[in-house]
Design a protein around this motif. Sequence first.
Motif, PDB file in Angstrom:
ATOM      1  N   LEU A  51     -46.556 -61.406 -21.480  1.00  0.00           N
ATOM      2  CA  LEU A  51     -45.220 -61.687 -20.971  1.00  0.00           C
ATOM      3  C   LEU A  51     -44.940 -60.912 -19.686  1.00  0.00           C
ATOM      4  CD1 LEU A  51     -43.126 -61.534 -24.283  1.00  0.00           C
ATOM      5  CD2 LEU A  51     -44.408 -63.453 -23.313  1.00  0.00           C
ATOM      6  N   THR A  52     -44.192 -61.563 -18.790  1.00  0.00           N
ATOM      7  CA  THR A  52     -43.684 -60.841 -17.635  1.00  0.00           C
ATOM      8  C   THR A  52     -42.527 -59.959 -18.089  1.00  0.00           C
ATOM      9  OG1 THR A  52     -42.045 -62.532 -17.080  1.00  0.00           O
ATOM     10  CG2 THR A  52     -44.274 -62.812 -16.178  1.00  0.00           C
ATOM     11  N   SER A  53     -42.111 -59.030 -17.233  1.00  0.00           N
ATOM     12  CA  SER A  53     -41.015 -58.139 -17.615  1.00  0.00           C
ATOM     13  C   SER A  53     -39.734 -58.923 -17.845  1.00  0.00           C
ATOM     14  CB  SER A  53     -40.806 -57.073 -16.536  1.00  0.00           C
ATOM     15  OG  SER A  53     -40.513 -57.674 -15.289  1.00  0.00           O
ATOM     16  N   ARG A  54     -39.503 -59.978 -17.047  1.00  0.00           N
ATOM     17  CA  ARG A  54     -38.298 -60.777 -17.239  1.00  0.00           C
ATOM     18  C   ARG A  54     -38.363 -61.572 -18.537  1.00  0.00           C
ATOM     19  NH1 ARG A  54     -33.986 -61.977 -14.213  1.00  0.00           N
ATOM     20  NH2 ARG A  54     -34.164 -59.727 -13.947  1.00  0.00           N
ATOM     21  N   GLU A  55     -39.542 -62.102 -18.869  1.00  0.00           N
ATOM     22  CA  GLU A  55     -39.691 -62.816 -20.136  1.00  0.00           C
ATOM     23  C   GLU A  55     -39.489 -61.873 -21.308  1.00  0.00           C
ATOM     24  OE1 GLU A  55     -42.906 -66.132 -18.451  1.00  0.00           O
ATOM     25  OE2 GLU A  55     -43.583 -64.386 -19.602  1.00  0.00           O
ATOM     26  N   GLU A  56     -39.955 -60.644 -21.176  1.00  0.00           N
ATOM     27  CA  GLU A  56     -39.750 -59.650 -22.226  1.00  0.00           C
ATOM     28  C   GLU A  56     -38.253 -59.372 -22.406  1.00  0.00           C
ATOM     29  OE1 GLU A  56     -40.958 -54.997 -23.027  1.00  0.00           O
ATOM     30  OE2 GLU A  56     -42.259 -56.240 -21.752  1.00  0.00           O
ATOM     31  N   ASP A  57     -37.527 -59.272 -21.285  1.00  0.00           N
ATOM     32  CA  ASP A  57     -36.076 -59.064 -21.368  1.00  0.00           C
ATOM     33  C   ASP A  57     -35.393 -60.227 -22.077  1.00  0.00           C
ATOM     34  OD1 ASP A  57     -36.295 -56.674 -20.020  1.00  0.00           O
ATOM     35  OD2 ASP A  57     -35.857 -57.543 -18.051  1.00  0.00           O
ATOM     36  N   VAL A  58     -35.787 -61.442 -21.717  1.00  0.00           N
ATOM     37  CA  VAL A  58     -35.178 -62.627 -22.331  1.00  0.00           C
ATOM     38  C   VAL A  58     -35.456 -62.656 -23.827  1.00  0.00           C
ATOM     39  CG1 VAL A  58     -35.252 -65.155 -22.428  1.00  0.00           C
ATOM     40  CG2 VAL A  58     -35.198 -63.987 -20.211  1.00  0.00           C
ATOM     41  N   LEU A  59     -36.705 -62.361 -24.218  1.00  0.00           N
ATOM     42  CA  LEU A  59     -37.057 -62.369 -25.633  1.00  0.00           C
ATOM     43  C   LEU A  59     -36.283 -61.303 -26.401  1.00  0.00           C
ATOM     44  CD1 LEU A  59     -38.770 -63.556 -27.895  1.00  0.00           C
ATOM     45  CD2 LEU A  59     -40.603 -61.966 -27.261  1.00  0.00           C
ATOM     46  N   HIS A 101     -37.342 -69.633 -18.376  1.00  0.00           N
ATOM     47  CA  HIS A 101     -38.061 -68.501 -18.967  1.00  0.00           C
ATOM     48  C   HIS A 101     -38.318 -68.745 -20.461  1.00  0.00           C
ATOM     49  CE1 HIS A 101     -38.332 -65.849 -15.593  1.00  0.00           C
ATOM     50  NE2 HIS A 101     -37.023 -65.813 -15.386  1.00  0.00           N
ATOM     51  N   ILE A 102     -37.358 -69.341 -21.142  1.00  0.00           N
ATOM     52  CA  ILE A 102     -37.524 -69.594 -22.576  1.00  0.00           C
ATOM     53  C   ILE A 102     -38.663 -70.589 -22.808  1.00  0.00           C
ATOM     54  CG2 ILE A 102     -36.433 -70.684 -24.579  1.00  0.00           C
ATOM     55  CD1 ILE A 102     -33.826 -69.352 -23.735  1.00  0.00           C
ATOM     56  N   ARG A 103     -38.762 -71.620 -21.976  1.00  0.00           N
ATOM     57  CA  ARG A 103     -39.874 -72.568 -22.116  1.00  0.00           C
ATOM     58  C   ARG A 103     -41.216 -71.869 -21.906  1.00  0.00           C
ATOM     59  NH1 ARG A 103     -36.184 -76.209 -19.635  1.00  0.00           N
ATOM     60  NH2 ARG A 103     -36.985 -75.744 -17.544  1.00  0.00           N
ATOM     61  N   GLN A 104     -41.264 -70.955 -20.929  1.00  0.00           N
ATOM     62  CA  GLN A 104     -42.507 -70.208 -20.717  1.00  0.00           C
ATOM     63  C   GLN A 104     -42.832 -69.336 -21.930  1.00  0.00           C
ATOM     64  OE1 GLN A 104     -44.166 -71.047 -17.847  1.00  0.00           O
ATOM     65  NE2 GLN A 104     -42.381 -72.391 -17.708  1.00  0.00           N
TER      66      GLN A 104
END
Length: 587
Positions: free
Chosen positions: A92-100, A126-129
């Motif tokens: 995960l990217t840092s932004r994807e980690e934040d979203v999760l 981001h959620i789709r990724q």
Amino acid sequence: YSLGVTLYELLAGAHPFPGLNPVELLYKQLNEPLPELSTVSEEVRPAINSVIRQATAKDPRQRHDDALTLAVAFRKAARLKEPAAAEALEMLTSREEDVLRLIGAGLTNRQIAQELYVEHSTVRWHIRQLYGKLDVRSRRQAIKRAREMQLAEAPAAPAEAETGTTISVALPAPANPFKGLRAFAPADRGEFFGRETVLKRLLEALHLPQAARAHSASPGRGRFLAIVGPSGSGKSSLVRAGLIPALWEGRLPGSERWFVVELTPGVHPLDELEVALTRVAADQAGNLREQLARDADGLLRAAELILPRDESELVLVIDQFEELFYLTEDESERASFLELLTTAVTSPRSRVRVVLTLRADYYDRPLQYAEFGGLVRRQMDTILPLKAEELEQAIVRPPEAVGVTYEPGLVATIIDDVLYQPGALPLLQYALTELFEERDERTLTHEAYAAIGGATGALATRAEELYLEQDEAGREMIRQLFLRLVSVGRADESPADTRRRVPQAELLALSADEDLLEEMVDLFAAYRLLTLDHDPASRRPTVEVAHEALLREWGRLREWLQESRAEIRLQQQLARAAGEWEHAGRD
């Protein structure tokens, strides 16, 4: 064998037969087993040596079947334990980690957007990724994964005594080669099996000998082909993953140079035709729509405008041709579209070929137009159900290509369940998709097949499960969503109901809870029950039921349609009127 030797060198840090000249090395390789490894833990040493010994057996028949089988055997022998959560987190990217993390905290998409100071659409992207990287299909599954990765607090649970160490021997998961309810695309030609006989027949129907190009006793011969079959017979997949790639491969003289464009008629077929032609235009000079609208020669002129000055031709593939009769309201536009096609394929100077797919229950509609109906009658191929041997290829070959096999007897069971059943192909394809997801490592099992409901029950079982796992608000949202995605006819019509492609913006009017609507759409799309696309003219996102089979097989949806038929028809009449008004404003 080579992988076994490489594996030995990696673990030993040296060649198994070091310091030998080529002749001595060849003798050793032919006659002696590799030395025993002594550089690994005593606990796993016997098992690892056994794996390497089998991989490098002198008789090839005694070796592992393939590299994947060797890899699985080695992971078991070495007792490797994968830190799955940690590895997933690294993807995960840092932004994807934040979203999760925020999903795990229970925030809605809009709340996440506010928290991260980004657009709502960015959060959805981001959620789709995330879903793809974590192999989850719903928000609930994403929250569970967030807890496993310690990005969200798990609910308190009674402590359980540890009974042992869980050993993972998973390899990177093979891609699911089945398509659910979606038609195969040209890029899927390597996974499309069972239709070679029919494909040869279609190519013969499109073959136009040089001597017959200028004069033909049968107008449209070689330039027009109507592929007719019942819903669920695989017409779209046959054309897109069979015929189009065959043309690209040059299986007709010069066809590797032809330009192939695909479209569905939709509400405004002339708009769809203009957009499709623009995609392949080598020369954008001239107004294509003006050419198409001027007279019956419009498509001929448009083809000359966009094609290069060589021997290339334009192949127009019109899928779901029945839409012209249940979506297109303007009779003059329908008649004009049919006239364009008729002239284009019957003119002696034509560089256009037309291939269309038509549901059998709409076969009588084009026959009401004399000239076009004559083309359909003369140049038609009917698609019949797959034979047993063709079914076997369609069932066995795709998973075989990614290293997955069936338990003994399971293929025969599946064939018995679907052979000569009407509309069975989409049900089969969906069941195989679900079966693949429920496989035991790299084996498709009888137990999993029974659990999903078999070939005829998997589709309805999955749709009902997704519905029942929602709360009251989610269930009502699903009901409203699907009622908007079906075009209903009168009860005495055949067919009475068909799927409907709907702009996502129209669906947003269903509820003030936009997040819940998006979640339900994404959930059913993730399980291949809905198809997400874009309108070719406006580029606006659209939603569509993946196949009419869902309308037949999901009992709850049939009940909803029966209860609300009059209201749905009224709502769709209003939507069409609004669409016509908007379309007139653009013109």
